[in-house]
Design an enzyme around this catalytic site. Sequence first.
Site, PDB file in Angstrom:
ATOM      1  CG  HIS A 190      -4.395   0.472  -8.272  1.00  0.00           C
ATOM      2  ND1 HIS A 190      -5.725   0.481  -7.935  1.00  0.00           N
ATOM      3  CD2 HIS A 190      -3.769   1.316  -7.421  1.00  0.00           C
ATOM      4  CE1 HIS A 190      -5.885   1.304  -6.913  1.00  0.00           C
ATOM      5  NE2 HIS A 190      -4.728   1.830  -6.582  1.00  0.00           N
ATOM      6  CG  HIS A 213      -2.055   0.846   1.287  1.00  0.00           C
ATOM      7  ND1 HIS A 213      -2.416   1.672   0.261  1.00  0.00           N
ATOM      8  CD2 HIS A 213      -2.942   1.123   2.287  1.00  0.00           C
ATOM      9  CE1 HIS A 213      -3.462   2.393   0.609  1.00  0.00           C
ATOM     10  NE2 HIS A 213      -3.796   2.086   1.855  1.00  0.00           N
ATOM     11  CG  ASP A 241       2.975   4.220  -4.301  1.00  0.00           C
ATOM     12  OD1 ASP A 241       3.012   5.340  -3.793  1.00  0.00           O
ATOM     13  OD2 ASP A 241       2.187   3.324  -3.944  1.00  0.00           O
TER      14      ASP A 241
HETATM   15  N1  CMC Z   1       4.465  -7.272 -10.409  1.00  0.00           N
HETATM   16  C1  CMC Z   1       4.310  -8.494 -10.976  1.00  0.00           C
HETATM   17  N2  CMC Z   1       3.147  -9.154 -11.055  1.00  0.00           N
HETATM   18  C2  CMC Z   1       2.081  -8.556 -10.525  1.00  0.00           C
HETATM   19  C3  CMC Z   1       2.140  -7.293  -9.934  1.00  0.00           C
HETATM   20  C4  CMC Z   1       3.397  -6.637  -9.897  1.00  0.00           C
HETATM   21  N3  CMC Z   1       3.532  -5.421  -9.357  1.00  0.00           N
HETATM   22  N4  CMC Z   1       0.919  -6.927  -9.488  1.00  0.00           N
HETATM   23  C5  CMC Z   1       0.115  -7.944  -9.817  1.00  0.00           C
HETATM   24  N5  CMC Z   1       0.804  -8.920 -10.440  1.00  0.00           N
HETATM   25  C6  CMC Z   1       0.274 -10.170 -10.996  1.00  0.00           C
HETATM   26  C7  CMC Z   1      -0.028 -11.198  -9.912  1.00  0.00           C
HETATM   27  O1  CMC Z   1       1.080 -12.019  -9.686  1.00  0.00           O
HETATM   28  C8  CMC Z   1      -1.210 -11.906 -10.517  1.00  0.00           C
HETATM   29  O2  CMC Z   1      -0.715 -12.780 -11.502  1.00  0.00           O
HETATM   30  P1  CMC Z   1      -1.400 -14.250 -11.687  1.00  0.00           P
HETATM   31  O3  CMC Z   1      -2.793 -13.954 -12.172  1.00  0.00           O
HETATM   32  O4  CMC Z   1      -0.545 -14.932 -12.692  1.00  0.00           O
HETATM   33  O5  CMC Z   1      -1.379 -14.898 -10.328  1.00  0.00           O
HETATM   34  C9  CMC Z   1      -1.974 -10.822 -11.246  1.00  0.00           C
HETATM   35  O6  CMC Z   1      -0.973  -9.848 -11.611  1.00  0.00           O
HETATM   36  C10 CMC Z   1      -3.064 -10.168 -10.409  1.00  0.00           C
HETATM   37  O7  CMC Z   1      -2.449  -9.708  -9.213  1.00  0.00           O
HETATM   38  P2  CMC Z   1      -3.175  -9.646  -7.807  1.00  0.00           P
HETATM   39  O8  CMC Z   1      -2.154  -9.751  -6.736  1.00  0.00           O
HETATM   40  O9  CMC Z   1      -4.311 -10.633  -7.796  1.00  0.00           O
HETATM   41  O10 CMC Z   1      -3.787  -8.193  -7.863  1.00  0.00           O
HETATM   42  P3  CMC Z   1      -4.326  -7.387  -6.628  1.00  0.00           P
HETATM   43  O11 CMC Z   1      -5.411  -6.528  -7.139  1.00  0.00           O
HETATM   44  O12 CMC Z   1      -4.626  -8.296  -5.495  1.00  0.00           O
HETATM   45  O13 CMC Z   1      -3.052  -6.526  -6.205  1.00  0.00           O
HETATM   46  C11 CMC Z   1      -1.539  -4.791  -5.902  1.00  0.00           C
HETATM   47  C12 CMC Z   1      -2.927  -5.176  -6.405  1.00  0.00           C
HETATM   48  C13 CMC Z   1      -1.371  -3.257  -5.970  1.00  0.00           C
HETATM   49  C14 CMC Z   1      -1.386  -5.214  -4.421  1.00  0.00           C
HETATM   50  C15 CMC Z   1      -0.471  -5.487  -6.761  1.00  0.00           C
HETATM   51  O14 CMC Z   1      -0.607  -5.089  -8.104  1.00  0.00           O
HETATM   52  C16 CMC Z   1       0.934  -5.257  -6.254  1.00  0.00           C
HETATM   53  O15 CMC Z   1       1.410  -5.992  -5.376  1.00  0.00           O
HETATM   54  N6  CMC Z   1       1.648  -4.208  -6.817  1.00  0.00           N
HETATM   55  C17 CMC Z   1       2.966  -3.877  -6.344  1.00  0.00           C
HETATM   56  C18 CMC Z   1       2.840  -3.045  -5.079  1.00  0.00           C
HETATM   57  C19 CMC Z   1       2.402  -1.645  -5.382  1.00  0.00           C
HETATM   58  O16 CMC Z   1       2.894  -0.984  -6.287  1.00  0.00           O
HETATM   59  N7  CMC Z   1       1.464  -1.148  -4.569  1.00  0.00           N
HETATM   60  C20 CMC Z   1       0.960   0.206  -4.667  1.00  0.00           C
HETATM   61  C21 CMC Z   1      -0.472   0.251  -5.012  1.00  0.00           C
HETATM   62  S1  CMC Z   1      -0.980   1.900  -5.496  1.00  0.00           S
HETATM   63  C22 CMC Z   1      -0.894   2.815  -4.058  1.00  0.00           C
HETATM   64  C23 CMC Z   1      -1.960   2.490  -3.101  1.00  0.00           C
HETATM   65  O17 CMC Z   1      -3.141   2.652  -3.429  1.00  0.00           O
HETATM   66  O18 CMC Z   1      -1.602   2.105  -1.987  1.00  0.00           O
END
Ligand code: CMC
Length: 428
Positions: free
Chosen positions: A306, A267, A362
């Site tokens: 996201h 986050h 970010d």
């Molecule tokens: N790098 C590589 N793969 C990713 C990433 C990433 N940053 N984000 C998602 N994926 C992949 C994930 O492995 C999954 O793949 P598969 O379907 O093969 O298992 C797919 O994309 C969907 O990911 P998810 O984890 O189910 O998506 P989510 O909606 O639960 O997660 C997130 C959203 C922001 C937590 C995630 O994209 C992430 O961890 N990003 C990196 C951390 C980050 O930049 N966070 C800041 C968010 S914006 C600021 C805020 O609002 O706080």
Amino acid sequence: MADTLTITDNRTGKQYDIPIKDGAIRATDLKQIKNGTEDTGLITYDPAFMSTASCRSRITFIDGDKGILEYRGYPIEQLAEHSTYLETAYLILFGELPTDAQLKEWTKQIMLHTMLHENIKKLMEGFQYDAHPMGVFLSTVGAFSTFYPDAKQIFDEQSRKKQIHRLIAKVPTIAAYAFRHSIGRPYVYPDNDLSFAGNFLNMLFKMTELKYQVNPVLERALEILFILHADHEQNCSTSAMRGIGSSHVDPYSAMAGAAAALYGPLHGGANEAVLRMLNEIGSVQNIPGFIKRVKAGEGRLMGFGHRVYKSYDPRAKIIKRTADQVFAVTGRNPLLDIALELERIALEDEYFVSRKLYPNVDFYSGLIYQAMGFPVTMFPVLFAIPRTSGWIAQWEEMLLDPEQKIARPRQLYIGAKRREYVALEKRS
Ligand code: CMC
């Protein structure tokens, strides 16, 4: 004819018409679907709230597919161009842009509350010199509840207003003290002749000069970053704020919890993680190897992806522009080349394209903060300062919403069936 969803329960052969309103069904309407008299009714299972709306809100609108973000109906791009953080905070909290007189009064009230109680200062001095500023920040916000016991009057409008003024005004001072503490410098008292962002820079960076000279480019960049981070509807920390607040605790205690949620690397800790990642990559040649490891599941590309945006985060676009203005003053951040190349490669790569992973807010914000002289540990704190207005607006909306009750999700129990206690000597 009203929109309904017809459900046939194959277990009983019964049919149910469930009303659809605003694109949603009420989960509690499913309770009537029962399989026998013992059954307490159907519930929904939605880990991480992927498809569950927990409230009706009038504050922030996001269209994740189109990359749209609006506060109270105003597009983020227009606010970032024309507004200030305090004006935007007023909009978020009270629903309308202030008139000139309202803005003056609001600014006066906020600037009146920027000082911290001296005992708060002493409390902060108790932290280790290398304490993470975000840990200091969230502990201090929590400690406020002991300094302002009147904050427990959460259904008294005047009391709520007072806490709103205090919180918005004091968070930059806590943040600046946490920063100065970490580098062993004396605290700088607020200078209320300066703007909200200008005063923050003063409290961070003033040395022995009589009056701190604020650089207008950096001041404006900070205002823009604050506007972009002010609210983002029902994210992890806002849900924490609402969830904790639903127990009717005071707003300082609830906000300590929200700030703790923001601290996490998925986050508000993500921009800190982005900088660490860029440093680890070290040079443009190492990017393909890094991308390969991410695709193999060995870590994530921080600052990408996201839960809601499935296109370019509109905040990231504005930040990218702001970065150029800041670098013109501070000099170019050498990590920018790695970030730009990383973005270029990722946006062409099937793995990221097919999962709709784009840069989020970010990805570039950390580069600006670093160029402005902030250590990476300050990044989540810089997020928390403006998000305070969003948290308290959402908290107040929750409190005044007659449909809200104490937050209490259900569970699907999958543990052991009832069994008898086994004495210690009889356990194998
Ligand atoms: N790098 C590589 N793969 C990713 C990433 C990433 N940053 N984000 C998602 N994926 C992949 C994930 O492995 C999954 O793949 P598969 O379907 O093969 O298992 C797919 O994309 C969907 O990911 P998810 O984890 O189910 O998506 P989510 O909606 O639960 O997660 C997130 C959203 C922001 C937590 C995630 O994209 C992430 O961890 N990003 C990196 C951390 C980050 O930049 N966070 C800041 C968010 S914006 C600021 C805020 O609002 O706080």
